[in-house]
Design a protein around this motif. Structure first.
Motif, PDB file in Angstrom:
ATOM      1  N   HIS A  20     -76.806  41.000-112.533  1.00  0.00           N
ATOM      2  CA  HIS A  20     -76.179  42.229-112.056  1.00  0.00           C
ATOM      3  C   HIS A  20     -76.294  42.374-110.540  1.00  0.00           C
ATOM      4  N   PHE A  69     -64.447  40.730-111.168  1.00  0.00           N
ATOM      5  CA  PHE A  69     -63.147  40.612-110.518  1.00  0.00           C
ATOM      6  C   PHE A  69     -62.166  39.843-111.408  1.00  0.00           C
ATOM      7  N   ILE A  92     -60.915  41.938-114.299  1.00  0.00           N
ATOM      8  CA  ILE A  92     -59.823  42.878-113.971  1.00  0.00           C
ATOM      9  C   ILE A  92     -58.512  42.115-113.838  1.00  0.00           C
ATOM     10  N   LEU A  93     -58.580  40.939-113.217  1.00  0.00           N
ATOM     11  CA  LEU A  93     -57.384  40.096-113.126  1.00  0.00           C
ATOM     12  C   LEU A  93     -56.850  39.794-114.523  1.00  0.00           C
ATOM     13  N   VAL A 138     -57.143  41.434-117.281  1.00  0.00           N
ATOM     14  CA  VAL A 138     -56.500  42.561-117.944  1.00  0.00           C
ATOM     15  C   VAL A 138     -55.125  42.818-117.336  1.00  0.00           C
ATOM     16  N   SER A 139     -54.967  42.433-116.054  1.00  0.00           N
ATOM     17  CA  SER A 139     -53.729  42.771-115.358  1.00  0.00           C
ATOM     18  C   SER A 139     -52.666  41.683-115.452  1.00  0.00           C
ATOM     19  N   ILE A 140     -53.027  40.514-115.988  1.00  0.00           N
ATOM     20  CA  ILE A 140     -52.013  39.468-116.137  1.00  0.00           C
ATOM     21  C   ILE A 140     -51.635  39.398-117.604  1.00  0.00           C
ATOM     22  N   PRO A 141     -50.559  40.076-117.986  1.00  0.00           N
ATOM     23  CA  PRO A 141     -50.200  40.179-119.400  1.00  0.00           C
ATOM     24  C   PRO A 141     -49.579  38.883-119.904  1.00  0.00           C
ATOM     25  N   PRO A 142     -49.514  38.706-121.237  1.00  0.00           N
ATOM     26  CA  PRO A 142     -48.910  37.503-121.819  1.00  0.00           C
ATOM     27  C   PRO A 142     -47.509  37.231-121.280  1.00  0.00           C
ATOM     28  N   LEU A 143     -46.795  38.301-120.979  1.00  0.00           N
ATOM     29  CA  LEU A 143     -45.428  38.139-120.483  1.00  0.00           C
ATOM     30  C   LEU A 143     -45.397  37.381-119.162  1.00  0.00           C
ATOM     31  N   VAL A 144     -46.490  37.472-118.395  1.00  0.00           N
ATOM     32  CA  VAL A 144     -46.577  36.767-117.121  1.00  0.00           C
ATOM     33  C   VAL A 144     -47.290  35.428-117.309  1.00  0.00           C
ATOM     34  N   PRO A 151     -45.116  32.416-119.553  1.00  0.00           N
ATOM     35  CA  PRO A 151     -44.160  31.581-118.816  1.00  0.00           C
ATOM     36  C   PRO A 151     -44.829  30.722-117.750  1.00  0.00           C
ATOM     37  N   TYR A 197     -46.507  27.861-119.504  1.00  0.00           N
ATOM     38  CA  TYR A 197     -45.398  27.068-120.033  1.00  0.00           C
ATOM     39  C   TYR A 197     -44.852  26.162-118.937  1.00  0.00           C
ATOM     40  N   ARG A 212     -65.921  42.597-120.186  1.00  0.00           N
ATOM     41  CA  ARG A 212     -66.255  43.896-119.593  1.00  0.00           C
ATOM     42  C   ARG A 212     -67.133  44.713-120.523  1.00  0.00           C
ATOM     43  N   VAL A 271     -45.526  39.194-128.841  1.00  0.00           N
ATOM     44  CA  VAL A 271     -45.033  38.757-127.539  1.00  0.00           C
ATOM     45  C   VAL A 271     -45.114  37.246-127.428  1.00  0.00           C
ATOM     46  N   PHE A 308     -42.163  44.617-121.914  1.00  0.00           N
ATOM     47  CA  PHE A 308     -41.996  43.852-123.154  1.00  0.00           C
ATOM     48  C   PHE A 308     -40.728  44.273-123.896  1.00  0.00           C
ATOM     49  N   SER A 350     -47.657  42.046-112.374  1.00  0.00           N
ATOM     50  CA  SER A 350     -49.114  41.873-112.389  1.00  0.00           C
ATOM     51  C   SER A 350     -49.785  42.658-111.279  1.00  0.00           C
TER      52      SER A 350
END
Lengths: 313, 342
Positions: free
Chosen positions: A122, A132, A135-136, A138-144, A147, A150, A196, A254, B277, B318
């Motif tokens: 800690h 850090f 948080i990244l 959580v903010s990079i969703p499968p939709l991003v 691809p 891929y 988290r 998704v 989505f 993002s």
């Protein structure tokens, strides 16, 4: 304990009836039917609807559906004529479950150690970087992420195959290699949530009195952290498995779209637009049953992790 | 002469009084000013806040920033790479900073107009879920236990439904009913459908997301109210005969607000993602209206031939989610007294 399980199962019956009832009404309230095309004459449409019992009162249709459901018959598909819904939903469910299991495995393998290290260190750089990255994540969703992976691993580097799902009979490597990208896409966000949660709950536990007591008894630091710290810290993580399983379920919707995996999610989206009522109902039922079962499983797991709960009942 | 000194003396005393008043006021607001001070210290939070502010400005005035209209096509320039010049005569001298999509539309302009959709979903979605959820939770938490039970069972049922599936069903239902024969529908429906068409399908996205997102808020609010209603200050207010409305609004609401704001800030990325989505599977914002999710969907089809197209909308999505997550996390830490000095 068994009484608790039974009570929970009985409680889920009205929830189940309402969920399926709402879906049933919503689906049938949609304008347009499964047999409406520009070319089909109205008389033929009426005849087709009579064959499938769609001309009956809605409540009768629902009761018939419920009766069949209890015998695990989901009825004939209206879009894929001549086939029953379960004949191709079951393989699809199998694929979705495998994808979900791989994703969960990945999420636990990354999330738990990351959370534990962050809490033990800690305030150090390990903690800061893990927080850090979480948080990244959580903010990079499968939709991003989908691809991106891929493009990088399938198109650019050509390391992994995509747009298919192999079975174990094709060999171990083909099976795993097809699952890697979708599983990472689906699991990355979940692993961040797990990290988290683990960190926060372990941090809280580490300063408890019983930890000091355990240390003062002369137990080694490893035993104190694992047996006393981690075991208590994992309770909130396990509690969260219910919502996490739901997140994986909807997340697979998704991911299956992105990687063209023939799982349940793809059937769900296509079956709504083709007004394939039995298919939509089947998917909703399967999803809600899974969520109910996972929540039940979580409740049972509690007792094993936290002995206090078992004695209280 | 003497009157003016008297006047200045009164003025000094008034200033002193005002200062004193101001200082006590500041002391009583300690929690909030502490929070803001702690938030401003963190450079990541400041950057996130500035970034979101910029997005809001862009979303409010997209025309000022976008070099071209979002639906202007130029087929000679389809899949133009970033930084290339326009080849057609009517756009002579225009440079595609971020390239052009498969219909030859300027990516930068579409990205800028797409900001509107994401920001609208973020703030209107949050507003709707906050308003409905908090009101519902306050009433449920403070009402008789029989009413509370009923209200929470309703929430439980909708909660047992996988969220995304419910949103998809609702969205299909709404869009399908808007495509009905216009002669069969009533005036009110026509107004709603007109509203939806004029916003490019965005209105129904709000409705679908709003219908689901208040549940969490309601549960959280109720839990908080249950915790506070037994405490002395509420009992005191009840004892002196304060009406319920006043207790709810003046005593309970300010106390439960903190965690709710944090939860709502952290829920905003989910709304943004849900819209993306929905647009990705073709159920969200209708083309040609650009949305980041729709742009990702468009670009995904051309991933082999033009991978750069997916990069910018994905990055925008993002970064925006990241900014809200940073902000929400920081507010939570700043509000948590245990985190003081860490």
């Amino acid at each position: 304990m068994i009484a608790v399980i039974i009570r929970r199962l009985i409680w889920s019956i009205p929830v189940f009836l309402l969920v399926t009832g709402i879906t049933f009404i919503t689906m049938h309230a949609l304008p347009g039917g499964p047999f409406d095309t520009a070319k089909t004459p109205p008389a033929l449409v009426d005849q087709m609807e009579a064959v499938y019992g769609l001309d009956r009162p809605l409540i009768e249709q629902y009761v018939t559906w419920l009766a069949n459901m209890t015998r695990l018959r989901f009825g004939p598909s209206l879009a894929y004529r001549g086939q029953s819904v379960e004949s191709f939903l079951l393989p699809a469910l199998g694929i979705s479950m495998q994808l979900g299991a791989f994703a969960m495995l990945f999420a636990l393998m990354i999330g738990l150690p990351a959370g534990i290290i962050a809490a033990l260190k800690h305030g150090h750089w390990q903690d800061r970087s893990a927080t850090f990255v979480a948080i990244l994540g959580v903010s990079i969703p499968p939709l991003v992420l989908g691809p991106l992976l891929y493009w990088l691993f399938a198109l650019k580097l050509d390391w992994l195959p995509v747009a298919k799902w192999a079975s174990l009979s094709d060999g171990l490597w083909p099976y795993i290699s097809h699952a890697i990208l979708p599983a990472i896409t689906l699991g990355a966000g979940i692993s961040a949530i797990i990290a988290r949660l683990t960190r926060a709950s372990l941090l809280q536990v580490l300063y408890e009195d019983y930890m000091r007591t355990a240390r003062s008894k002369g137990l080694s630091e490893r035993v104190v952290t694992v047996r006393h710290g981690l075991r208590n810290a994992l309770i909130p993580v396990v509690t969260y498995m219910g919502p996490l399983a739901a997140a994986i379920l909807t997340g697979s919707l998704v991911v299956e779209q992105i990687f063209a995996i023939p799982g349940m999610g793809r059937y769900f989206v296509t079956s709504i637009s083709s007004r394939d009522y039995p298919m939509v109902m089947a998917v909703v039922v399967i999803y809600s049953v899974i969520i109910v079962l996972v929540n039940l499983f979580v409740d049972i797991m509690y007792v094993f992790i936290d002995p206090r709960i078992g004695h209280a009942h | 002469m003497s009157s003016s000194t008297q006047e200045s003396a009164t003025r000094t005393r008034a200033t002193e009084l005002a200062n004193e008043l101001a200082s006590t006021q500041r002391r009583s607001r300690g929690l909030w000013s502490d929070m803001v001070r702690q938030l401003v210290r963190d450079p990541l939070v400041v950057i996130s806040a500035l970034f979101l502010l910029l997005l809001i400005v862009i979303a409010l005035f997209p025309g000022l920033f976008a070099p071209l209209p979002y639906d202007l096509t130029s087929f000679q320039d389809k899949l133009a790479s970033p930084g290339s010049m326009a080849t057609s005569d009517k756009l002579a001298g225009h440079r595609y900073l971020l390239g052009a999509d498969r219909l030859g539309r300027d990516m930068l302009s579409r990205l800028i107009y797409g900001t509107r959709v994401s920001m609208a979903v973020a703030f209107i979605g949050a507003g709707v879920s906050f308003l409905i959820g908090v009101t519902y939770g306050l009433i449920s938490g403070y009402a008789r236990s029989s009413i509370d039970n009923l209200m929470m069972r309703i929430v439980d049922v909708v909660y047992g439904y996988p969220t995304l599936i419910l949103i998809i069903l609702l969205q299909v239902f709404l869009t399908a009913s808007s495509q009905q024969d216009p002669s069969q529908i009533s005036g009110l429906q026509q107004i709603i459908i007109g509203l939806d068409n004029s916003t490019g399908g965005l209105f129904f996205v709000f409705v679908a997301i709003g219908a689901v997102s208040w549940l969490n808020m309601a549960r959280l609010t109720r839990g908080q109210v249950m915790h506070y209603r037994q405490q002395e200050f509420v009992q005191a207010a009840e004892a002196i005969g304060a009406p319920r409305k006043r207790i709810l609004r003046r005593h309970l609401l300010p106390n439960v607000l903190g965690p709710l704001i944090v939860a709502e800030t952290l829920a905003i990325p989910t709304y943004i993602y849900t819209e993306a989505f929905l647009s990705f599977i073709g159920l969200g914002v209708q083309p040609p209206m650009p949305s980041w999710g729709g742009m990702i969907s468009d670009a995904y089809g051309a991933l082999r031939s033009a991978p750069h197209l997916i990069f910018f909308p994905a990055l925008a999505l993002s970064l925006t989610m990241l900014a809200f997550n940073f902000l929400g996390d920081a507010i939570r830490d700043a509000m948590d007294p245990r985190m003081k000095g860490r």
